[in-house]
Design a protein around this motif. Structure first.
Motif, mmCIF file in Angstrom:
data_model
loop_
_atom_site.group_PDB
_atom_site.id
_atom_site.type_symbol
_atom_site.label_atom_id
_atom_site.label_comp_id
_atom_site.label_asym_id
_atom_site.label_seq_id
_atom_site.Cartn_x
_atom_site.Cartn_y
_atom_site.Cartn_z
ATOM 1 N N ASN A 70 -10.352 0.988 24.667
ATOM 2 C CA ASN A 70 -10.652 -0.148 25.552
ATOM 3 C C ASN A 70 -11.219 -1.340 24.793
ATOM 4 O OD1 ASN A 70 -9.825 1.073 28.048
ATOM 5 N ND2 ASN A 70 -11.698 2.295 27.996
ATOM 6 N N VAL A 71 -10.720 -1.546 23.569
ATOM 7 C CA VAL A 71 -11.077 -2.743 22.805
ATOM 8 C C VAL A 71 -9.792 -3.466 22.419
ATOM 9 C CG1 VAL A 71 -13.292 -1.895 21.959
ATOM 10 C CG2 VAL A 71 -11.211 -1.391 20.647
ATOM 11 N N GLY A 72 -8.845 -3.484 23.354
ATOM 12 C CA GLY A 72 -7.535 -4.049 23.082
ATOM 13 C C GLY A 72 -7.548 -5.505 22.667
ATOM 14 N N GLY A 73 -8.619 -6.233 23.007
ATOM 15 C CA GLY A 73 -8.695 -7.635 22.627
ATOM 16 C C GLY A 73 -9.285 -7.864 21.253
ATOM 17 N N MET A 74 -9.705 -6.797 20.589
ATOM 18 C CA MET A 74 -10.316 -6.948 19.263
ATOM 19 C C MET A 74 -9.273 -7.383 18.238
ATOM 20 S SD MET A 74 -12.491 -4.176 17.046
ATOM 21 C CE MET A 74 -14.017 -4.579 17.905
ATOM 22 N N ARG A 75 -9.669 -8.279 17.349
ATOM 23 C CA ARG A 75 -8.761 -8.737 16.295
ATOM 24 C C ARG A 75 -8.521 -7.611 15.296
ATOM 25 N NH1 ARG A 75 -8.964 -11.550 11.199
ATOM 26 N NH2 ARG A 75 -11.239 -11.370 11.150
ATOM 27 N N LEU A 76 -7.257 -7.353 15.010
ATOM 28 C CA LEU A 76 -6.891 -6.348 14.025
ATOM 29 C C LEU A 76 -6.716 -7.037 12.675
ATOM 30 C CD1 LEU A 76 -4.226 -4.292 16.021
ATOM 31 C CD2 LEU A 76 -6.707 -4.011 15.973
ATOM 32 N N GLU A 77 -7.345 -6.498 11.654
ATOM 33 C CA GLU A 77 -7.314 -7.112 10.327
ATOM 34 C C GLU A 77 -6.452 -6.279 9.388
ATOM 35 O OE1 GLU A 77 -11.323 -7.988 8.866
ATOM 36 O OE2 GLU A 77 -12.058 -7.539 10.891
ATOM 37 N N ALA A 78 -5.424 -6.880 8.829
ATOM 38 C CA ALA A 78 -4.593 -6.196 7.837
ATOM 39 C C ALA A 78 -5.286 -6.259 6.475
ATOM 40 C CB ALA A 78 -3.218 -6.833 7.757
ATOM 41 N N GLU A 79 -5.318 -5.124 5.781
ATOM 42 C CA GLU A 79 -6.001 -5.039 4.489
ATOM 43 C C GLU A 79 -5.055 -4.407 3.461
ATOM 44 O OE1 GLU A 79 -7.635 -5.221 1.399
ATOM 45 O OE2 GLU A 79 -9.064 -5.984 2.899
ATOM 46 N N GLU A 80 -4.586 -5.241 2.530
ATOM 47 C CA GLU A 80 -3.607 -4.807 1.529
ATOM 48 C C GLU A 80 -4.092 -3.621 0.703
ATOM 49 O OE1 GLU A 80 -0.554 -5.764 0.525
ATOM 50 O OE2 GLU A 80 -0.234 -7.282 2.064
ATOM 51 N N ARG A 81 -5.387 -3.559 0.439
ATOM 52 C CA ARG A 81 -5.904 -2.516 -0.453
ATOM 53 C C ARG A 81 -5.907 -1.127 0.185
ATOM 54 N NH1 ARG A 81 -10.961 -6.262 -2.045
ATOM 55 N NH2 ARG A 81 -10.732 -6.608 0.198
ATOM 56 N N LEU A 82 -5.569 -1.049 1.473
ATOM 57 C CA LEU A 82 -5.515 0.242 2.156
ATOM 58 C C LEU A 82 -4.111 0.854 2.184
ATOM 59 C CD1 LEU A 82 -7.925 -0.389 5.168
ATOM 60 C CD2 LEU A 82 -8.383 0.865 3.049
ATOM 61 N N TRP A 83 -3.156 0.214 1.491
ATOM 62 C CA TRP A 83 -1.812 0.782 1.392
ATOM 63 C C TRP A 83 -1.863 2.181 0.788
ATOM 64 C CZ3 TRP A 83 2.915 0.356 3.099
ATOM 65 C CH2 TRP A 83 3.455 -0.893 3.460
ATOM 66 N N GLU A 84 -0.879 2.994 1.132
ATOM 67 C CA GLU A 84 -0.690 4.293 0.501
ATOM 68 C C GLU A 84 -0.271 4.095 -0.951
ATOM 69 O OE1 GLU A 84 -1.292 7.260 -0.204
ATOM 70 O OE2 GLU A 84 -0.481 8.335 1.540
ATOM 71 N N LEU A 85 -0.413 5.160 -1.728
ATOM 72 C CA LEU A 85 0.081 5.162 -3.095
ATOM 73 C C LEU A 85 1.568 4.807 -3.110
ATOM 74 C CD1 LEU A 85 -1.158 6.128 -5.923
ATOM 75 C CD2 LEU A 85 0.162 8.211 -5.544
ATOM 76 N N ASP A 86 1.969 4.020 -4.081
ATOM 77 C CA ASP A 86 3.376 3.643 -4.235
ATOM 78 C C ASP A 86 4.092 4.743 -5.019
ATOM 79 O OD1 ASP A 86 5.828 2.512 -4.816
ATOM 80 O OD2 ASP A 86 5.012 0.560 -5.360
ATOM 81 N N PHE A 87 5.054 5.389 -4.383
ATOM 82 C CA PHE A 87 5.781 6.484 -5.036
ATOM 83 C C PHE A 87 7.022 6.023 -5.783
ATOM 84 C CE2 PHE A 87 3.509 8.640 -1.515
ATOM 85 C CZ PHE A 87 2.724 9.484 -2.287
ATOM 86 N N GLY A 88 7.253 4.723 -5.870
ATOM 87 C CA GLY A 88 8.328 4.193 -6.688
ATOM 88 C C GLY A 88 9.691 4.770 -6.359
ATOM 89 N N ALA A 89 10.376 5.302 -7.382
ATOM 90 C CA ALA A 89 11.739 5.817 -7.220
ATOM 91 C C ALA A 89 11.805 7.069 -6.346
ATOM 92 C CB ALA A 89 12.340 6.124 -8.594
ATOM 93 N N TRP A 90 10.641 7.665 -6.067
ATOM 94 C CA TRP A 90 10.637 8.861 -5.216
ATOM 95 C C TRP A 90 10.472 8.529 -3.741
ATOM 96 C CZ3 TRP A 90 6.529 11.601 -8.734
ATOM 97 C CH2 TRP A 90 7.124 11.920 -9.963
ATOM 98 N N GLU A 91 10.313 7.266 -3.419
ATOM 99 C CA GLU A 91 10.169 6.881 -2.012
ATOM 100 C C GLU A 91 11.378 7.366 -1.209
ATOM 101 O OE1 GLU A 91 7.880 5.027 -0.161
ATOM 102 O OE2 GLU A 91 6.455 4.853 -1.817
ATOM 103 N N GLY A 92 11.092 8.017 -0.090
ATOM 104 C CA GLY A 92 12.143 8.508 0.789
ATOM 105 C C GLY A 92 12.691 9.867 0.427
ATOM 106 N N LEU A 93 12.281 10.406 -0.735
ATOM 107 C CA LEU A 93 12.766 11.712 -1.164
ATOM 108 C C LEU A 93 11.829 12.819 -0.695
ATOM 109 C CD1 LEU A 93 13.757 11.021 -4.896
ATOM 110 C CD2 LEU A 93 15.177 10.780 -2.839
ATOM 111 N N THR A 94 12.377 14.006 -0.517
ATOM 112 C CA THR A 94 11.538 15.182 -0.318
ATOM 113 C C THR A 94 11.071 15.661 -1.695
ATOM 114 O OG1 THR A 94 13.387 16.728 -0.523
ATOM 115 C CG2 THR A 94 12.906 15.875 1.695
ATOM 116 N N TYR A 95 10.098 16.582 -1.679
ATOM 117 C CA TYR A 95 9.650 17.163 -2.949
ATOM 118 C C TYR A 95 10.836 17.785 -3.691
ATOM 119 C CZ TYR A 95 7.817 20.632 -6.166
ATOM 120 O OH TYR A 95 7.583 21.381 -7.282
ATOM 121 N N GLU A 96 11.670 18.517 -2.979
ATOM 122 C CA GLU A 96 12.806 19.193 -3.613
ATOM 123 C C GLU A 96 13.767 18.190 -4.245
ATOM 124 O OE1 GLU A 96 10.818 21.830 -0.865
ATOM 125 O OE2 GLU A 96 11.661 19.820 -0.555
#
Length: 200
Positions: A70-96
Motif C-alpha cells: 500500500n505504498v504504490g505512490g512511492m517513487r521507485l529508484e533504479a540503482e545500477e550497482r544492484l545489477w546481477e553479475l554479468d555472465f557474458g557469453a554464458w548468458e541464457g545458457l544452462t549449466y550443462e
C-alpha cells in the motif's frame, strides 16, 4: 538503519536454470504472485526508500511489492550497482550448455570467481566493488530509515556473506529463492542478519 534485500520473483530462466544475469527477462506468472504476496507480508515495514536494479524483473517485482505494501505512490529508484553479475557469453545458457561449450573456464570460474570471469562477463570482485560503493553511499545518506532494495540472487548472497557474516568467502554456500528476502539491521557500524537466507 534497516535494509530489506528482496530477490525478484521467479522467471522462466530461473525455472530452466539458465544464467540470466544481464538478460532482461520478465517475471513469469508465479513470479508475479510471489512479488504480490511478499508485498502483503512486508506491509508492516515503515519503508523510507524503495530501490531496484534496472532489470525488468526487479522493476516488476518492485511495482507489485509497493502495491501489496500500500505504498504504490512511492517513487521507485533504479540503482545500477544492484545489477546481477554479468555472465557474458554464458548468458541464457544452462549449466550443462555452458559446460559443454567452455568446461575448463566454467570450472576455473567456480574455483575462483573473484579473479576469473565468464567470457566477456565480470568477476565477483567487480560485483563486490559495486555493492561496497552503494553500501557506503547508502549508510552516509540514509541513517535511520528502512530501505527496501529489490535485486538479484548474487548481490544478496554476497551482501549477506560479507556484511552480515563477515566472510565474503561464504558466498557460494548461501541461497535466497526467487521472491525471497533477507532483513539486515545496522547498529554501531555493523550489519546484523535479522531474517532470511538459506544455506545450500
Amino acid at each position: 538503519m534497516r535494509l530489506v534485500l528482496v530477490r525478484h520473483g521467479e522467471t522462466d530462466g530461473n525455472v530452466m536454470r539458465r544464467y540470466t544475469g544481464r538478460t532482461d527477462v520478465p517475471l513469469n506468472e508465479n513470479g508475479r504472485v510471489q512479488a504480490a504476496a511478499l508485498g502483503r507480508e512486508l506491509a508492516e515495514e515503515s519503508v523510507g526508500r524503495l530501490v531496484h536494479a534496472p532489470s525488468r524483473r526487479t522493476r516488476e517485482t518492485a511495482v507489485l511489492l509497493a502495491a501489496g505494501m500500500n505504498v504504490g505512490g512511492m517513487r521507485l529508484e533504479a540503482e545500477e550497482r544492484l545489477w546481477e553479475l554479468d555472465f557474458g557469453a554464458w548468458e541464457g545458457l544452462t549449466y550443462e550448455q555452458a559446460h559443454a561449450r567452455d568446461g575448463a573456464r566454467l570450472w576455473a570460474w567456480y574455483d575462483d570467481p573473484w579473479t576469473v570471469a565468464p567470457p566477456g562477463g565480470e568477476t565477483l570482485r567487480a560485483l563486490d566493488e559495486r555493492l561496497t560503493a552503494w553500501q557506503e553511499e547508502m549508510c552516509a545518506g540514509h541513517g535511520g530509515e528502512t530501505v527496501i532494495a529489490v535485486t538479484h540472487g548474487g548481490p544478496i548472497r554476497l551482501w549477506v556473506a560479507k556484511y552480515a557474516f563477515g566472510d565474503a568467502g561464504l558466498f557460494p554456500q548461501l541461497w535466497v529463492p526467487p521472491g525471497g528476502h533477507v532483513v539486515c539491521e545496522r547498529s554501531e557500524g555493523r550489519w546484523n542478519l535479522v531474517k532470511g537466507v538459506v544455506t545450500r
